[in-house]
Design a protein around this motif. Structure first.
Motif, PDB file in Angstrom:
ATOM      1  N   PRO A   1       0.910  -1.191  -0.054  1.00 51.50           N
ATOM      2  CA  PRO A   1       0.111  -0.031   0.018  1.00 51.50           C
ATOM      3  C   PRO A   1       0.807   1.363  -0.078  1.00 51.50           C
ATOM      4  O   PRO A   1       0.412   2.278  -0.498  1.00 51.50           O
ATOM      5  CB  PRO A   1      -0.770  -0.198   1.187  1.00 51.50           C
TER       6      PRO A   1
ATOM      7  N   ARG B   1      -6.030   5.217  -3.678  1.00 49.80           N
ATOM      8  CA  ARG B   1      -6.411   3.939  -3.126  1.00 49.80           C
ATOM      9  C   ARG B   1      -7.220   3.072  -4.438  1.00 49.80           C
ATOM     10  O   ARG B   1      -8.147   3.642  -4.787  1.00 49.80           O
ATOM     11  CB  ARG B   1      -7.287   4.079  -1.806  1.00 49.80           C
TER      12      ARG B   1
ATOM     13  N   GLU C   1      -1.933  -6.770   3.348  1.00 47.26           N
ATOM     14  CA  GLU C   1      -2.311  -5.303   3.558  1.00 47.26           C
ATOM     15  C   GLU C   1      -2.670  -4.560   2.445  1.00 47.26           C
ATOM     16  O   GLU C   1      -3.410  -3.744   2.367  1.00 47.26           O
ATOM     17  CB  GLU C   1      -0.655  -4.681   4.131  1.00 47.26           C
TER      18      GLU C   1
ATOM     19  N   TRP D   1      -6.251  -2.508   2.781  1.00 42.08           N
ATOM     20  CA  TRP D   1      -6.196  -1.227   2.345  1.00 42.08           C
ATOM     21  C   TRP D   1      -7.173  -0.746   1.424  1.00 42.08           C
ATOM     22  O   TRP D   1      -7.859   0.117   1.278  1.00 42.08           O
ATOM     23  CB  TRP D   1      -4.680  -0.610   1.923  1.00 42.08           C
TER      24      TRP D   1
END
Length: 230
Positions: free
Chosen positions: A141, A151, A164, A168
């Motif tokens: 991320p 994102r 992760e 995210w």
């Protein structure tokens, strides 16, 4: 000394057990002092000549058919698709566009530090024997934000190294999709998860069950694994 001895002797099982840090040691030792153009040329020649020991095909033939279909579907509907890999970004960029339709500037991966040199009218970027960024686990991320500044809306992974990134993605606002590919097909590909020394899928699998992420069972859900499958 290890891991160089295992590499010289072709002891792949020992290399697998030694983990990603040992592989990065090998990468630094073999890539240092090389220009980026030299590396691209060597990697490109290898992709043309190398054959997978089991399937006896070029590695570019081993892109997953459902992955190719999904990438095409997303791009048709206005999405921009990226590769985010723990592997070396420079290596993946050599062949990603040919195999996946993803251009070099949309590849995020681990990198070595480089330095700029110029002599007369010639300039070059030289690989140094030092890790610049390891794009795995929480690094993913971070690298996505640093490179894209957004994102992700959808993210797909197949190991704990993707945990992760999926966390995210799935915890952002609005509709989102996080999915895991579970390697369950020993006949057409491989079957491995929690006990595997490479590509281990354990923590991310538990998180997928807890957060109700999509888990794709390769044997059950994929009609074809590779484009050449009947």
């Amino acid at each position: 000394k290890q891991p160089f001895r295992a590499a010289i002797e072709g002891d792949l099982s020992s290399l697998a057990r030694s983990g990603s840090s040992a592989l990065m040691q090998l990468t630094m030792a073999t890539h240092a002092g090389m220009t980026t153009e030299q590396f691209d040329r060597i990697a490109g020649d290898w992709m043309i000549s190398a054959r997978h020991p089991r399937f006896r095909r070029p590695y570019t033939d081993l892109a997953y058919q459902p992955m190719l279909e999904l990438l095409a579907h997303l791009r048709t509907h206005g999405f921009k698709t990226w590769i985010v890999s723990g592997g070396g970004a420079d290596f993946i960029r050599v062949w990603a566009e040919r195999a996946y339709g993803i251009p070099p500037e949309q590849v995020i991966g681990s990198t070595l530090k480089t330095t700029f040199e110029i002599s007369g009218n010639r300039s070059a970027l030289i690989h140094l024997p030092e890790i610049d960024f390891l794009d795995n686990h929480a690094g993913k991320p971070v690298a996505i934000q640093r490179t894209i500044g957004r994102r992700p809306i959808l993210a797909f992974g197949n190991s704990d190294g993707d945990l992760e990134m999926l966390q995210w993605t799935s915890t952002g606002p609005g509709p989102r999709l996080a999915a895991l590919i579970h390697h369950t097909d020993a006949q057409r590909e491989w079957a491995y998860d929690r006990e595997s020394p490479v590509g281990q899928l354990d923590l991310a699998w538990r998180e997928a069950e807890r957060r109700r992420w999509l888990v794709v069972d390769m044997r059950r859900d994929w009609k074809r694994v590779f484009p050449f499958d009947h």
